[in-house]
Enzyme design. Structure first.
Site, PDB file in Angstrom:
ATOM      1  NE  ARG A 168      -0.345   1.768   3.868  1.00  0.00           N
ATOM      2  CZ  ARG A 168       0.453   2.433   3.885  1.00  0.00           C
ATOM      3  NH1 ARG A 168       1.814   1.944   3.789  1.00  0.00           N
ATOM      4  NH2 ARG A 168       0.804   3.893   3.729  1.00  0.00           N
ATOM      5  N   GLY A 169      -0.084   2.529   0.100  1.00  0.00           N
ATOM      6  CA  GLY A 169       1.229   3.045  -0.536  1.00  0.00           C
ATOM      7  C   GLY A 169       1.074   3.964  -1.991  1.00  0.00           C
ATOM      8  CB  ALA A 170       1.037   6.633  -3.769  1.00  0.00           C
ATOM      9  NE  ARG A 176      -6.161   0.842  -1.876  1.00  0.00           N
ATOM     10  CZ  ARG A 176      -6.021   0.949  -0.936  1.00  0.00           C
ATOM     11  NH1 ARG A 176      -4.294   1.519  -0.949  1.00  0.00           N
ATOM     12  NH2 ARG A 176      -6.048   2.451   0.329  1.00  0.00           N
ATOM     13  CD  GLN A 187      -3.727   3.019   6.615  1.00  0.00           C
ATOM     14  OE1 GLN A 187      -4.237   3.187   7.811  1.00  0.00           O
ATOM     15  NE2 GLN A 187      -3.953   2.566   5.720  1.00  0.00           N
ATOM     16  CG  ASP A 204      -2.876   8.050  -1.462  1.00  0.00           C
ATOM     17  OD1 ASP A 204      -2.988   8.555  -0.495  1.00  0.00           O
ATOM     18  OD2 ASP A 204      -1.991   7.190  -2.061  1.00  0.00           O
ATOM     19  CG  ASN A 212      -2.649  11.567   2.049  1.00  0.00           C
ATOM     20  OD1 ASN A 212      -1.701  11.165   1.728  1.00  0.00           O
ATOM     21  ND2 ASN A 212      -2.542  11.508   3.478  1.00  0.00           N
ATOM     22  CE  LYS A 213      -5.847   5.745   3.622  1.00  0.00           C
ATOM     23  NZ  LYS A 213      -6.683   5.390   3.230  1.00  0.00           N
TER      24      LYS A 213
HETATM   25  C1  LIG Z   1       3.620   7.900   0.223  1.00  0.00           C
HETATM   26  S1  LIG Z   1       1.848   7.753  -0.051  1.00  0.00           S
HETATM   27  C2  LIG Z   1       1.029   7.325   0.939  1.00  0.00           C
HETATM   28  C3  LIG Z   1      -0.239   7.618   0.907  1.00  0.00           C
HETATM   29  O1  LIG Z   1      -0.436   6.299   1.121  1.00  0.00           O
HETATM   30  C4  LIG Z   1      -1.432   5.875   1.935  1.00  0.00           C
HETATM   31  O2  LIG Z   1      -2.769   5.400   1.655  1.00  0.00           O
HETATM   32  P1  LIG Z   1      -3.547   3.513   2.251  1.00  0.00           P
HETATM   33  O3  LIG Z   1      -2.388   3.254   3.251  1.00  0.00           O
HETATM   34  O4  LIG Z   1      -4.781   3.883   1.605  1.00  0.00           O
HETATM   35  O5  LIG Z   1      -2.335   3.576   1.118  1.00  0.00           O
HETATM   36  C5  LIG Z   1      -1.650   7.242   2.772  1.00  0.00           C
HETATM   37  O6  LIG Z   1      -2.908   7.784   1.490  1.00  0.00           O
HETATM   38  C6  LIG Z   1      -0.773   8.027   2.559  1.00  0.00           C
HETATM   39  O7  LIG Z   1      -0.584   9.214   2.831  1.00  0.00           O
END
Ligand SMILES: CSC[C@H]1O[C@H](OP(=O)(O)O)[C@H](O)[C@@H]1O
Length: 353
Positions: free
Chosen positions: A54-56, A97, A204, A245, A255-256
């Site tokens: 996960r994470g962009a 996603r 997270q 994101d 973002n989250k």
């Molecule tokens: C470095 S981008 C990380 C970004 O992605 C996370 O979302 P997810 O955990 O749902 O993939 C979150 O928005 C973070 O800031």
């Protein structure tokens, strides 16, 4: 598993090994550090959907490697057939996603590489696509470190930073975006500390950011998301730094979920609010953030997250996984190309990937 000094993941977030994709299963952290293997594109799709990866930027890398895995055993003997198989795989991965633009950026890059090298023998072409996916990884490693180097100049010795969710090494190839700024400041000798929002519902911040910062020897305090206003009011926070994101041309940033809250609180308390992201997270095709697709996630992640029911059976749930922070609440956007200041229509245009 503590590591001193420069933060180094024991293993990369995600990598290609002998025709398989190896990745850290982030749903198990912080209780278990485990690398899992994906042998087919379906398991890559599931790993993205369930946030094992996960994470962009990490999702972009998973998309690129997943596309290669999806065509690795292709029996196509001509380019049109091969290209049709590749399109089927990339279209499938694109359904995992919707919000992180890096996924679509990476899939497009693999498709464009195939088209550029369409005269090669199919087996050779497969190798070229794997090389391109590896290029995306290596570029991300460099982008994250450049973000860290640009961003560390925004931090003073003794600063305390508030962050939300996880924009660390686990969200990228290996060094992070928002956390890259903190890692770089720490490694440059600045004495910084961090308040990390736990970040409901998937935690997270609690599970991943607190873990990464402790691994790096950086002072971190975990708070519930609803404590952010109080710690700002108590004067504990000098700035907020978050990941992203998808960033629209005017600087509106997805973002989250809960990031928008932090930005509003920072504004009210006159605290700088920074976004850190590689240019692969820019979506300059969108004039504003109104058009950024927001992922809606399952009710169970709210009502019985991590296996313990905390809400009545059958209760209605609304669970957007992201929100969009309007550009006017963002002090600056840190990318690998430098620090972009408002008006973002101009400063980001020159940074387009
Ligand atoms: C470095 S981008 C990380 C970004 O992605 C996370 O979302 P997810 O955990 O749902 O993939 C979150 O928005 C973070 O800031």
């Amino acid at each position: 598993m503590a590591t001193k000094g420069r933060r180094k993941m024991p293993i990369p977030t995600i990598e290609w090994v002998d025709g398989r994709i190896h990745l850290i299963d982030q749903t198990l952290l912080p209780n278990e550090f485990k690398q899992i293997y994906c042998d087919d594109v379906e398991s890559v799709w599931e790993a993205i959907k369930s946030l094992r990866v996960r994470g962009a930027p990490a999702i972009g890398i998973a998309g690129a490697l997943g596309a290669v895995l999806g065509i690795w055993k292709s029996k196509a003997t001509n380019y049109p057939d091969f290209a049709a198989e590749l399109k089927k795989v990339t279209d499938y991965l694109a359904t995992s996603r919707p919000t992180a633009v890096n996924l679509f950026w990476a899939l497009t890059r693999i498709e464009q590489t195939a088209e550029k090298h369409k005269d090669l023998e199919i087996e050779q072409l497969k190798g070229v696509l794997l090389d391109e996916a590896q290029n995306i990884i290596e570029e991300d490693r460099a982008r994250c470190r450049a973000i860290g180097q640009h961003g560390l100049n925004l931090l003073r010795n003794g600063d305390t930073i508030l962050t939300h969710c996880n924009a660390g090494g686990l969200a990228t190839s290996d060094y992070g975006t928002a956390l890259a700024v903190m890692f770089s400041a720490h490694e440059s000798g600045k004495n910084i500390s961090v308040y990390a929002d736990e970040t409901r519902p998937l935690l997270q911040g609690a599970r991943l950011t607190a873990w990464e910062l402790m691994q790096a020897g950086i002072d971190v305090t975990l708070i519930c998301d609803n404590m952010a206003a109080q710690v700002m009011k108590e004067g504990k926070i000098q700035c907020a730094i978050v990941g992203a994101d998808r960033i629209a041309a005017n600087g509106d940033t997805a973002n989250k979920i809960g990031t928008y809250n932090v930005a509003i609180l920072a504004k009210v308390h006159d605290i700088p609010f920074y976004v850190a992201a590689p240019t692969s997270t820019l979506d300059l095709s969108l004039k504003t953030g109104d058009l950024i697709p927001i992922e809606q996630r399952a009710a169970e992640e709210v009502t019985e997250g991590f296996g313990s029911r905390t809400a009545p059976e059958g209760v209605k749930v609304y669970s957007p996984a992201f929100d969009v922070t309007p550009a006017h609440l963002i002090t600056a956007i840190i990318t690998e190309k430098g620090i972009a200041h408002p008006p973002y229509e101009e400063s980001l245009a020159s940074q387009g990937d």
